[in-house]
Design an enzyme around this catalytic site. Structure first.
Site, PDB file in Angstrom:
ATOM      1  N   ARG A   1       0.860  -1.184   0.000  1.00 45.23           N
ATOM      2  CA  ARG A   1       0.000   0.000   0.000  1.00 45.23           C
ATOM      3  C   ARG A   1       0.887   1.223   0.000  1.00 45.23           C
ATOM      4  O   ARG A   1       1.198   1.804   1.031  1.00 45.23           O
ATOM      5  CB  ARG A   1      -0.897  -0.016   1.234  1.00 45.23           C
ATOM      6  CG  ARG A   1      -1.819   1.207   1.357  1.00 45.23           C
ATOM      7  CD  ARG A   1      -2.733   1.056   2.563  1.00 45.23           C
ATOM      8  NE  ARG A   1      -3.610   2.199   2.778  1.00 45.23           N
ATOM      9  CZ  ARG A   1      -3.247   3.298   3.471  1.00 45.23           C
ATOM     10  NH1 ARG A   1      -2.029   3.374   4.024  1.00 45.23           N
ATOM     11  NH2 ARG A   1      -4.096   4.296   3.637  1.00 45.23           N
TER      12      ARG A   1
ATOM     13  N   SER B   1     -12.755  -2.544   1.117  1.00 44.96           N
ATOM     14  CA  SER B   1     -12.904  -1.902   2.431  1.00 44.96           C
ATOM     15  C   SER B   1     -14.364  -1.545   2.643  1.00 44.96           C
ATOM     16  O   SER B   1     -14.991  -0.963   1.748  1.00 44.96           O
ATOM     17  CB  SER B   1     -12.104  -0.592   2.473  1.00 44.96           C
ATOM     18  OG  SER B   1     -10.781  -0.818   2.104  1.00 44.96           O
TER      19      SER B   1
ATOM     20  N   LYS C   1      -3.731   6.333   8.396  1.00 42.37           N
ATOM     21  CA  LYS C   1      -4.512   6.718   7.204  1.00 42.37           C
ATOM     22  C   LYS C   1      -5.136   8.068   7.507  1.00 42.37           C
ATOM     23  O   LYS C   1      -5.807   8.228   8.542  1.00 42.37           O
ATOM     24  CB  LYS C   1      -5.595   5.675   6.926  1.00 42.37           C
ATOM     25  CG  LYS C   1      -6.544   5.963   5.748  1.00 42.37           C
ATOM     26  CD  LYS C   1      -7.588   4.854   5.625  1.00 42.37           C
ATOM     27  CE  LYS C   1      -8.737   5.143   4.682  1.00 42.37           C
ATOM     28  NZ  LYS C   1      -8.392   5.023   3.262  1.00 42.37           N
TER      29      LYS C   1
HETATM   30  C1  LIG Z   1      -5.630   1.415   5.692  1.00 44.04           C
HETATM   31  C2  LIG Z   1      -6.586   1.675   6.805  1.00 44.04           C
HETATM   32  N1  LIG Z   1      -7.948   1.541   6.638  1.00 44.04           N
HETATM   33  C3  LIG Z   1      -8.671   1.805   7.736  1.00 44.04           C
HETATM   34  S1  LIG Z   1      -7.614   2.259   9.029  1.00 44.04           S
HETATM   35  C4  LIG Z   1      -6.204   2.074   8.073  1.00 44.04           C
HETATM   36  C5  LIG Z   1      -4.837   2.316   8.611  1.00 44.04           C
HETATM   37  C6  LIG Z   1      -4.394   1.183   9.500  1.00 44.04           C
HETATM   38  O1  LIG Z   1      -3.085   1.473   9.964  1.00 44.04           O
HETATM   39  P1  LIG Z   1      -2.642   1.084  11.442  1.00 44.04           P
HETATM   40  O2  LIG Z   1      -2.649  -0.411  11.530  1.00 44.04           O
HETATM   41  O3  LIG Z   1      -1.242   1.657  11.567  1.00 44.04           O
HETATM   42  O4  LIG Z   1      -3.631   1.740  12.355  1.00 44.04           O
HETATM   43  C1  LIG Z   2      -8.332   0.302   3.708  1.00 44.61           C
HETATM   44  C2  LIG Z   2      -8.057  -1.024   3.849  1.00 44.61           C
HETATM   45  C3  LIG Z   2      -8.918  -1.890   4.579  1.00 44.61           C
HETATM   46  N1  LIG Z   2      -8.611  -3.200   4.709  1.00 44.61           N
HETATM   47  C4  LIG Z   2      -7.498  -3.724   4.143  1.00 44.61           C
HETATM   48  C5  LIG Z   2      -7.213  -5.169   4.316  1.00 44.61           C
HETATM   49  N2  LIG Z   2      -6.650  -2.955   3.441  1.00 44.61           N
HETATM   50  C6  LIG Z   2      -6.865  -1.635   3.243  1.00 44.61           C
HETATM   51  N3  LIG Z   2      -6.048  -0.936   2.561  1.00 44.61           N
END
Ligand SMILES: Cc1ncsc1CCOP(=O)(O)O
Ligand SMILES: C=C1C=NC(C)=NC1=N
Ligand SMILES: [Mg+2]
Length: 215
Positions: free
Chosen positions: A45, A116, A145
């Protein structure tokens, strides 16, 4: 699909999601150490501030994909359909504001499609559009994020299961040591984690600690 639903459910146990800008050190080392610790699934990502673009991004994707291949770890690309097809990734993960899932499915054939979702309505829609697994979140507060939706916690997963959705599910968002059980007990098949692993001085130990909580 390359994995049966049951194989996929097992594989989703500890889903590492990462880009170079989430890492304290070389992302190849971080991934290698996370695999030694026991992650079961990986998503590239590359997004946000200082994310690589163009040929740099493709080069890094191929390096991380090779490491996953050597270790039998599924390699998923976030958002970037062109990249996923170009390097023949095992699948793609898209969000609510990304490409239309029906269009994506036409392009990817039997590759894995993760979507998602934030609530029951989005989950039902994602299933109708052919999602092979759902990423549900954010579970907890996170700064990884920038544009997260409202933090609703594991209750959303309970609601999906109460509505007889049996699709493989990972919870994501702010998942750190001590928070794993709440997500699994809510009915998730696994957890998706970025910073608890990528921001660790010792990704291998961080992964082992997270797995410890899933026993
Ligand atoms: C990609 C994503 N989608 C919802 S929260 C998130 C970020 C998760 O990152 P972390 O595990 O560091 O909280
Ligand atoms: C936003 C997200 C939610 N879930 C997963 C598995 N990946 C992502 N990038
Ligand atoms: Mg997206």
């Amino acid at each position: 699909m390359r994995y049966s639903e049951e194989e996929l459910r097992k594989k989703l146990q500890l889903y590492f999601v990462m880009g170079s800008n989430n890492c304290l050190k070389d992302p190849e080392i971080v991934l290698q150490e996370a695999i030694e610790g026991g992650i079961t699934f990986f998503q590239f990502r590359e997004k946000g501030t200082h994310a690589k673009k163009g040929s740099e991004k493709i080069k890094l994707a191929k390096k991380l994909q090779a490491i996953c291949k050597q270790n039998g770890i599924p390699f998923i690309v976030n958002d970037d359909l062109e990249l996923a097809l170009e390097i023949d990734a095992d699948g793609i993960h898209i969000g609510q504001e990304d490409e239309d899932p029906l269009k994506v499915r036409k392009m990817i054939g039997d590759k894995l499609l993760g979507i998602s979702v934030h609530n029951l309505n989005e989950a039902n829609q994602a299933l109708a559009q052919g999602a092979n697994y759902l990423g549900v979140g954010p579970m907890y507060e996170t700064t990884t994020k920038k544009d997260i939706r409202e933090v609703k916690g594991p209750e959303v997963i309970v609601e999906l299961r109460e509505n007889n959705l049996t699709v493989p599910i990972v919870g994501i968002g702010g998942i750190q040591k001590g928070l794993i059980k709440s997500v699994i007990e809510a009915g998730a098949d696994g957890v998706a984690v970025i910073s608890a692993i990528s921001n660790s001085e010792n990704p291998r130990e961080a992964v082992k600690d997270l797995l410890e909580e899933m026993k």
